[in-house]
Design an enzyme around this catalytic site. Sequence first.
Site, PDB file in Angstrom:
ATOM      1  N   ASP A 346     -24.134 -74.078  18.802  1.00  0.00           N
ATOM      2  CA  ASP A 346     -23.602 -75.080  18.359  1.00  0.00           C
ATOM      3  C   ASP A 346     -23.526 -75.756  19.909  1.00  0.00           C
ATOM      4  O   ASP A 346     -23.203 -75.546  21.143  1.00  0.00           O
ATOM      5  CB  ASP A 346     -22.139 -75.496  18.161  1.00  0.00           C
ATOM      6  CG  ASP A 346     -21.836 -76.726  17.893  1.00  0.00           C
ATOM      7  OD1 ASP A 346     -22.243 -77.959  16.974  1.00  0.00           O
ATOM      8  OD2 ASP A 346     -21.034 -77.030  18.566  1.00  0.00           O
ATOM      9  N   GLU A 375     -28.607 -76.242  19.156  1.00  0.00           N
ATOM     10  CA  GLU A 375     -28.663 -77.655  19.507  1.00  0.00           C
ATOM     11  C   GLU A 375     -29.008 -78.046  20.945  1.00  0.00           C
ATOM     12  O   GLU A 375     -28.488 -77.991  21.674  1.00  0.00           O
ATOM     13  CB  GLU A 375     -27.473 -78.132  19.138  1.00  0.00           C
ATOM     14  CG  GLU A 375     -27.241 -78.538  17.436  1.00  0.00           C
ATOM     15  CD  GLU A 375     -26.173 -79.281  17.241  1.00  0.00           C
ATOM     16  OE1 GLU A 375     -25.663 -79.873  16.808  1.00  0.00           O
ATOM     17  OE2 GLU A 375     -24.719 -78.718  17.974  1.00  0.00           O
TER      18      GLU A 375
END
Length: 662
Positions: A346, A375
């Site tokens: 994340d 990400e």
Amino acid sequence: MTLKTILALILLPVLPASSKPVRALPSYDNYPVYTGNDLGVHYFHGKTVFKIWAPTASAVKLRLYAADNGGKALHTIRLFKANKGTWQTIVSGDLKNSYYTFQVNINGRWLKERPDIYAKAVGVNGMRGMVVDLKATNPVGWSKDKRPAQKNFTDIIIYELHVRDLSENPNSGIKHKGKFLGLTETGTRSPQGEMTGLDHIKSLGVTHVHLLPSFDYNSIDETKPDEKYNWGYDPLNYNVPEGSYSTDPYNGNVRIREFKKMIETLHDNGLRVILDVVYNHTSDTSSNFNQFVPGYFYRHTAKGAYSNGTGCGNETASERPMMRKYMIESVCYWAKEYHLDGFRFDLMGVHDIETMNEISAALHKIDPTIFIYGEGWSAGNCGLDENLRAVKANAAKLDKVAVFNDDTRDGIKGGWSDVKSKGFVSAAPGTAESVKFGIVGAISHPQVDYSKVDYSKTAWAAEPYQTINYVSCHDDNTLWDRLKISNPAASEPELIKMDKLSNAIVLTSQGVAFLHAGAEMLRSKHGVANSFESPDSINQLDWSRKAKYKAVFDYYSGLVALRKHHPAFRMPSAKMIRANLKFLPAGDPNVIAYRLNGRACDDQWKSIVVIFNGNTTDKRVELPSGSWTIAVDGDSVNEAGIRVINGPGITIPATSACILFQ
Ligand code: CA
């Protein structure tokens, strides 16, 4: 006392007498670095070793309890100071299944009682650690559990799923609703008789199940797990499964055993498992990190506040040696103890490149087929220079780490910042190069005009495995909702065409393919874009849609099978793609056509032509010479051939894909 005061107290003794600091910060660079691999709680039959790193502590207490909550401590033990900022004690006897906490004293002030940051087992809501005999948590057959076969990273097709969403709906037919065990049930059916749960995922044909955060997070009260819903991006105990997904959150063994059982069953069914990991921030700053070494694990602003590059109020400092070590040890623990096959980071763009590369090296030493992606962005200004961080633009500096391709995602359906904007599948002009960017796997290709690509004006992937091609995920509206919102005048059949074209692009592009769970049955979250704490009624998969949109499911599963049967759609190197993927003249700015040299990829089809028509009108495209068999059109997938075209051209219906082969 506030945390700021605590920080000030730590600071004072290390400052030279002559300095006049007003807001000086503790120099975390001066903290000792412990390099041993024995931090945490280690159980043996005759003794248990407790060891933590707390270099600024003046005293540390260990308390032992009979239960995971309530009751008085049975014993309170002082730890002794060991080397490099560590504190240790060895307790003799068999402490299996005892609960414990630590408490650190800094300059006379006792911090909160908490499990250590390395805790492997905890009781309800993660407030006490548990001394665990990990071997005793292994399900039957665990020693024989194997990762399903995998050759290249580009063979991966990911299915992104929240544990609870799969089973919570009464129409799932699954008994263990909202639990890890829900993923172990086979033979489950919807009231309409369609396969649900694990059978459904298996029949879709994906290779990997990516689970949204399933480590212990904070927002769900595990004593009443059905009261609230959350995605779980608020970490509490990084090395422990979440209690609300277990059938008994009080007994520290149960969540571990059930998590392992889930992995084992998915492996037995040919599916690899990826864990979504969230090291970039903690639920809040009263975290376990701050109860042991206040401030150290976080980045701060020049004024001493918590840096907030995550939009969650704090951001961790992966570049600091003991945070880096923590992250590496944590993922390796999950890979070894739980046999996980991949990790999705994340807000990976918050972490530094060196840490991500060290994580990659450590995981690939355990198994070179473990897949790592994240990400490639942050959610605010970070306290570390962007050149040093694992953002998308730096993907080529990352070793065997992939990033999400938002350029193509938004090229296909429209930009994330304006929910009403359209993309290639809804005939938006100027979107074709962003789609072509994903088709080549975000690598450098002579026929892509990078100046026209959505966000990145350059090829950021060194190799195709570095791009995760997708059109939707848990964030933002589902694909179906987004298409509806951005095309208010379109009929349902028109929207279905757009939906099918969207994931036809994803599932035929070079790189790694990624599907949001439920997209294959036009999942809707009823227009709720950020459903992180919306009720189950918004988030859960509605299995009645499978029968209703069966043709859509068949189309998706047909494309997944096509991708798996044909290596030309998943070439392993940039060099191969440049040599064997050629764009053809399409005759229209919203039509994309390209040819794959199947023969060079050991594909049973010697030549393949792929055409996408993003227009709302039919378009004629010239074909290379020879006769061509259609395997995919806008309606269906049939690898044996739908019909044969004897050139020289073909009419591609509005908003549809066409795949032909020789
Ligand atoms: Ca929890």
